[in-house]
Design a protein around this motif. Structure first.
Motif, short mmCIF file in Angstrom:
data_model
loop_
_atom_site.label_atom_id
_atom_site.label_comp_id
_atom_site.label_asym_id
_atom_site.label_seq_id
_atom_site.Cartn_x
_atom_site.Cartn_y
_atom_site.Cartn_z
N GLN A 625 43.81 11.61 24.11
CA GLN A 625 43.07 10.37 24.36
C GLN A 625 43.09 10.03 25.84
O GLN A 625 44.12 10.16 26.51
CB GLN A 625 43.68 9.22 23.55
N ILE A 626 41.94 9.57 26.36
CA ILE A 626 41.85 9.16 27.76
C ILE A 626 42.57 7.83 27.93
O ILE A 626 42.30 6.86 27.21
CB ILE A 626 40.38 9.03 28.21
N THR A 627 43.51 7.79 28.86
CA THR A 627 44.27 6.57 29.13
C THR A 627 43.92 5.93 30.46
O THR A 627 44.27 4.78 30.71
CB THR A 627 45.78 6.86 29.11
N ASP A 628 43.22 6.68 31.33
CA ASP A 628 42.81 6.13 32.63
C ASP A 628 41.85 7.13 33.27
O ASP A 628 41.70 8.26 32.79
CB ASP A 628 44.02 5.90 33.54
N ILE A 629 41.20 6.69 34.34
CA ILE A 629 40.35 7.57 35.14
C ILE A 629 40.86 7.52 36.57
O ILE A 629 40.90 6.45 37.19
CB ILE A 629 38.87 7.14 35.11
N ASN A 630 41.28 8.67 37.09
CA ASN A 630 41.76 8.74 38.46
C ASN A 630 40.60 9.00 39.43
O ASN A 630 39.65 9.73 39.09
CB ASN A 630 42.79 9.86 38.61
N LEU A 631 40.69 8.42 40.60
CA LEU A 631 39.71 8.63 41.66
C LEU A 631 40.34 9.43 42.79
O LEU A 631 41.48 9.17 43.19
CB LEU A 631 39.20 7.30 42.21
N ASP A 632 39.57 10.38 43.32
CA ASP A 632 40.02 11.16 44.48
C ASP A 632 38.90 11.19 45.50
O ASP A 632 37.76 11.55 45.17
CB ASP A 632 40.39 12.58 44.04
N TYR A 633 39.21 10.80 46.74
CA TYR A 633 38.20 10.75 47.79
C TYR A 633 38.34 11.89 48.81
O TYR A 633 37.75 11.84 49.89
CB TYR A 633 38.31 9.42 48.55
N THR A 634 39.13 12.91 48.49
CA THR A 634 39.46 13.92 49.50
C THR A 634 38.57 15.16 49.45
O THR A 634 38.66 16.01 50.34
CB THR A 634 40.93 14.36 49.35
N GLU A 635 37.75 15.32 48.44
CA GLU A 635 36.94 16.54 48.32
C GLU A 635 35.96 16.64 49.48
O GLU A 635 35.27 15.68 49.82
CB GLU A 635 36.19 16.55 47.00
N GLY A 636 35.89 17.83 50.10
CA GLY A 636 34.97 18.05 51.21
C GLY A 636 33.54 18.26 50.74
O GLY A 636 33.29 18.53 49.56
N TYR A 637 32.60 18.17 51.67
CA TYR A 637 31.18 18.28 51.34
C TYR A 637 30.85 19.64 50.73
O TYR A 637 30.28 19.73 49.64
CB TYR A 637 30.35 18.03 52.60
#
Length: 652
Positions: A625-637
């Motif tokens: 079961q999904i308990t949260d959604i993580n965000l990541d801003y580090t992926e390059g173009y």
């Protein structure tokens, strides 16, 4: 990437700078809302290949071939030829194909044909699109012709006067047909249904081709063209429907799925009406064949997607505007015949973009107003959004870059722009999207497509003029939207400077203005310049500057032009639209253009900006079961683009 280390700016290449946008307040959303955003985001990312294919018949093949070379080339990866190929591929990713996202002209490769042929022949064959071609040689021959021959499919959207804009445009909405045949085909449909009070958007979701001498529509649906991509979109939309915030939202998602399955444009009308009638959910989205700017005739919808959630604090501003929509309509300087007697269902929100896709990615709008059908707007209203976190990213990236210092006429005007510019920029977008596009009405019997290739420019001019006119109104001070009666001057100055001068940084020497929004700004600025003595182009120390000597008189000119543009729209006056656009919006002063480019070049700025999406990753417990959604801003173009091609590639 943690918030305290968040950086809005990223890499630059060609004429483009990549930015990042932040999902402010995402952590405060409920788990249900986060899951809804995640599912809708997946549906948004699966439309990417559709946009690529719509923007050019060979775009997907070229993208896959270049990615194969990038991933498997074993020569000197530091040589100028390979670096140029990398830049070319980055531009292809950015523009969803081989045509400039604004100017529509085909990119000129910075690498030689010889290098490309050699690199292609040594590429990993398992990565090449050889299912479309028998051999590497056949693939090479086709792509060399498309990529390196300047006369082969030179423009994605051609709007040149007197040209067959269908036959001379490389967009993949038509095949083997002429402009005359297209117009007769759809006019025939409209005439057959002339009494229809709820007309469909004819041709919106199909490719028109000629087979065995007969015209045929290839409908974009689960059972038709683009089926593999659309099935993925509907899969994620169905998951989104199960976590919808309310029954109305669930209903319009389910109706959108039915429309995708059948391609029935009556269902699209139903979806638009249901969508525009839902106001309570915090999360919303756009997903589908929407804007028609990529079609020279303004009929076919480019696929686009955006997922969003309301910025509740900033939305108070737009709600103030929408609550006074009838006042603005009643006090418009246009002929009363062209005003709405009763404005219905206008809603406006400031939102945070959570995911961008298709024609909204990587280059995106900062405001959206939908639906496009005039009869739905008139009878059911519209939704307008200003995308606050994207505007914020643009503003943060522009701080201290020297642009205003170079082009604004004097210190007093600079101070005025610094003081009021951001506020009035946001208000201009709000008024443009919330009320401008939704204002006015067509006279009975007028075809919404009567202005043909000039329709998009006239519509954008209409919305901009509406916004400019009301920015200077004391009503905005009364409502607390502007701090005083002088603030609007900051927007008037930057708008006229942009339309007359600085947007020329986006045009190559010798080219006309092609893109509808740029034509709109040029039209307004040049018309006001030439039809009144309130704007002057002055020289100081060998540099040209815009000077506005009478702001109140300029507002009067804006009112006059708004009245005429609304008349043209309401009456479907094609000849007047053509005259206005061709006289004021297309041609470029070569000497001024040269000067602007030289001054801009010294600033070392990229004239275009685009965005890298955040990465959303579900957090799953032991029970799946999904308990949260993580965000990541580090992926390059490049990392993001290659991942998207692998993870969301459905059509090649």
């Amino acid at each position: 990437m943690t918030v305290d280390k968040f950086s809005y700016t990223d890499e630059s290449f060609a004429d483009i700078q990549m930015l990042r946008y932040q999902l402010k307040g995402f952590e405060t959303l409920t788990l249900q809302q986060k899951k809804l955003i995640y599912y809708l985001s997946e549906a948004t990312l699966y439309g990417r290949d559709i946009t690529f294919d719509q923007f050019g018949k060979y775009n997907l093949i070229i993208r896959k071939t270049l990615e194969a070379i990038l991933l498997s080339y074993n020569g000197d990866r530091e040589c100028e030829q390979f670096k140029a190929l990398e830049v070319y591929l980055k531009r292809v990713w950015f523009s969803n194909g081989i045509y400039h996202h604004y100017g529509s002209e085909k990119f000129v490769p910075g690498f030689s044909k010889f290098f490309f042929v050699e690199a292609l022949q040594t590429a990993d064959k398992s990565l090449l699109p050889l299912d479309r071609f028998g051999t590497v040689e056949e693939l090479c021959q086709t792509l060399c012709r498309v990529m390196f021959c300047p006369d082969v499919l030179p423009k994605r959207v051609n709007k040149a006067e007197c040209a067959d804009v269908v036959a001379t445009s490389a967009c993949n909405f038509y095949e083997g047909v002429s402009q005359k045949e297209v117009e007769e085909f759809y006019n025939g449909m409209k005439n057959e249904n002339a009494d229809d009070k709820e007309p469909i958007s004819y041709g919106l979701n199909s490719k028109l081709v000629k087979r065995d001498g007969k015209l045929e529509e290839l409908v974009w649906s689960e059972d038709g063209m683009y089926a593999d991509a659309i099935k993925k979109i509907t899969y994620w939309l169905e998951k989104a429907a199960r976590v919808a915030e309310n029954d109305k939202q669930r209903q319009y998602i389910e109706t959108l799925v039915k429309y995708y399955r059948t391609g029935d444009l009556r269902l699209f009308n139903d979806y638009c009406i249901q969508w525009v009638g839902e106001h309570d959910a915090q999360v919303d989205f756009v997903n589908g064949f929407i804007e028609v700017y990529g079609d020279p005739l303004g009929l076919k919808g480019s696929w686009e997607g955006i997922v969003e959630y309301k910025d509740m604090e900033a939305t108070r501003r737009t709600q103030t505007i929408s609550q006074n929509a009838q006042w603005f309509e009643d006090h418009s300087p246009v002929d009363p015949r062209f005003r709405k007697q009763k404005v219905k269902g206008v809603t406006a929100n400031v939102i945070c973009a959570a995911m961008l896709g298709g024609d909204e990615y990587p280059s995106t709008a900062i405001g959206i107003n939908l639906p496009n059908a005039d009869w739905i707007r008139a009878g059911h209203g519209s939704k307008s959004v200003t995308i606050g976190n994207l505007t914020d990213a643009y503003n943060k990236a522009a701080r201290g870059n020297g642009f205003k210092e170079e082009f604004v006429i004097d210190a007093d005007t600079m101070d005025m722009i610094e003081k009021y510019g951001d506020v009035c920029d946001d208000l201009h977008t709000d008024l443009h999207e919330c009320l401008g596009h939704g204002s006015g009405q067509l006279l009975p019997g007028v075809d919404p497509d009567a202005l043909k290739a000039y329709g998009n420019t006239i519509e954008e001019a209409r919305a901009d003029l509406f916004a400019l006119y009301y920015l200077a109104d004391e009503k905005l001070v009364e409502l607390g939207l502007t701090p005083n009666a002088e603030a609007y001057k900051s927007q008037y100055y930057t708008y006229m400077m942009n339309g007359l001068m600085t947007q020329l940084t986006r045009i190559k020497p010798g080219n006309d203005i092609e893109e509808a929004h740029m034509r709109n700004r040029a039209l307004i600025a040049h018309w006001c310049y030439e039809n009144g003595n309130v704007i002057q182009m002055v020289k100081r120390e060998g540099k040209t500057f815009v000077n506005i000597s009478d702001y109140e008189a300029l507002r009067t000119l804006v009112a006059q032009l708004l009245a005429e543009v609304q008349r043209i729209k309401s009456e479907g006056d094609y000849e007047a639209a053509k005259t206005l656009v061709e006289n004021y919006a297309v041609k470029v002063d070569a000497d001024l253009h040269k000067e602007v480019l030289e001054r801009y070049e010294r600033l070392h700025l990229a004239p275009y900006k685009g965005f890298i999406n955040p990465v959303m990753t579900p957090v799953v417990d032991d029970n799946g079961q999904i308990t949260d959604i993580n965000l990541d801003y580090t992926e390059g173009y490049s990392e993001q683009m290659l991942r998207y091609s692998k993870q969301y590639g459905t059509l090649i």
